[in-house]
Design an enzyme around this catalytic site. Structure first.
Site, PDB file in Angstrom:
ATOM      1  N   SER A  70       0.803  -1.288  -0.362  1.00  0.00           N
ATOM      2  CA  SER A  70      -0.445   0.318   0.208  1.00  0.00           C
ATOM      3  C   SER A  70       0.867   1.052   0.682  1.00  0.00           C
ATOM      4  O   SER A  70       1.482   1.417  -1.239  1.00  0.00           O
ATOM      5  CB  SER A  70      -0.888   0.037   0.685  1.00  0.00           C
ATOM      6  OG  SER A  70      -1.781   1.279   1.258  1.00  0.00           O
ATOM      7  N   HIS A 125      -5.364  -1.375  -3.229  1.00  0.00           N
ATOM      8  CA  HIS A 125      -7.061  -1.492  -2.691  1.00  0.00           C
ATOM      9  C   HIS A 125      -8.031  -1.128  -3.488  1.00  0.00           C
ATOM     10  O   HIS A 125      -9.316  -0.761  -3.612  1.00  0.00           O
ATOM     11  CB  HIS A 125      -7.874  -0.719  -1.203  1.00  0.00           C
ATOM     12  CG  HIS A 125      -6.345  -0.777  -0.199  1.00  0.00           C
ATOM     13  ND1 HIS A 125      -5.835  -1.627  -0.078  1.00  0.00           N
ATOM     14  CD2 HIS A 125      -5.814   0.288   0.250  1.00  0.00           C
ATOM     15  CE1 HIS A 125      -4.961  -1.683   1.063  1.00  0.00           C
ATOM     16  NE2 HIS A 125      -4.799  -0.452   0.995  1.00  0.00           N
TER      17      HIS A 125
END
Length: 205
Positions: A120, A161
């Site tokens: 991320s 995501h």
């Protein structure tokens, strides 16, 4: 040769790492940098990442660059077989990388062939500029970060995501706002951007 394993959720794709790395991780030393999670209330992914690496046989050296001495940061990164940078707030992470010189140490390690694993925020900072994730992460958590230039190890802009709760709507907003301006590379929690030298591919578990 440059080796980047840029994930959205590392624990979800960890099984792909040994083949990408080209060797077993048994006994390999990982500089594990959880710093991006320092500003977050939800940080379960840090432990998930640790467990996934340990399960692969790696030895972890935890390195919080926001509190470690600069000399220890350089020493730990130079002595690592792999570098792992976890998720959290991308702006805070980049602020601390630049403040401590960890950005340069990491870039030098990547240039020398050390495998870099991002999750991320740890993936986003490899892009040319992180401004595009302002709706995902709070800029207010990084008051000393005056410029948003990333480590610029890839021309792509990872967008983690994609299609995953709770970021699904935010990711779609970023795509709508930036897809015509920069080369976004949306990846779900089940995907990873693999960079080997000049070759870049998105692989699903």
């Amino acid at each position: 040769m440059k080796k980047l394993f840029l994930s959205s959720s590392f624990s979800s794709v960890a099984k792909l790492l040994p083949e990408f790395y080209g060797d077993s991780l048994a006994g390999k030393k990982v500089a594990f940098i959880p710093t991006a999670s320092n500003t977050e209330k939800v940080n379960f992914y840090v432990e998930s990442g640790k467990k996934a690496l340990i399960k692969l046989g790696a030895t972890l050296n935890i390195l919080d660059i926001s509190t470690a001495k600069k000399s220890d940061i350089t020493k730990t990164i130079r002595g690592a077989d792999l570098i792992y940078v976890s998720g959290g707030n991308t702006f805070f992470l980049l602020q601390e990388m630049k403040r401590t010189g960890a950005d340069k140490a990491i870039k030098d390690a990547i240039d020398s062939g050390t495998c870099y694993i991002g999750e991320s925020a740890g993936s986003i900072v490899m892009s040319p500029n992180i401004e595009y994730v302002q709706t995902m992460d709070s800029v207010a958590d990084a008051p000393k970060l005056l410029k948003y230039d990333g480590l610029n190890e890839i021309e792509l802009y990872p967008l983690p995501h994609h299609t995953n709760v709770p970021f699904k709507k935010i990711v779609e907003k970023i795509i709508a706002a930036y897809s015509s301006k920069i080369q976004l590379c949306p990846i779900s929690n089940a995907q990873v951007i693999q960079v080997l030298g000049q070759d870049i591919s998105v692989v699903s578990k």
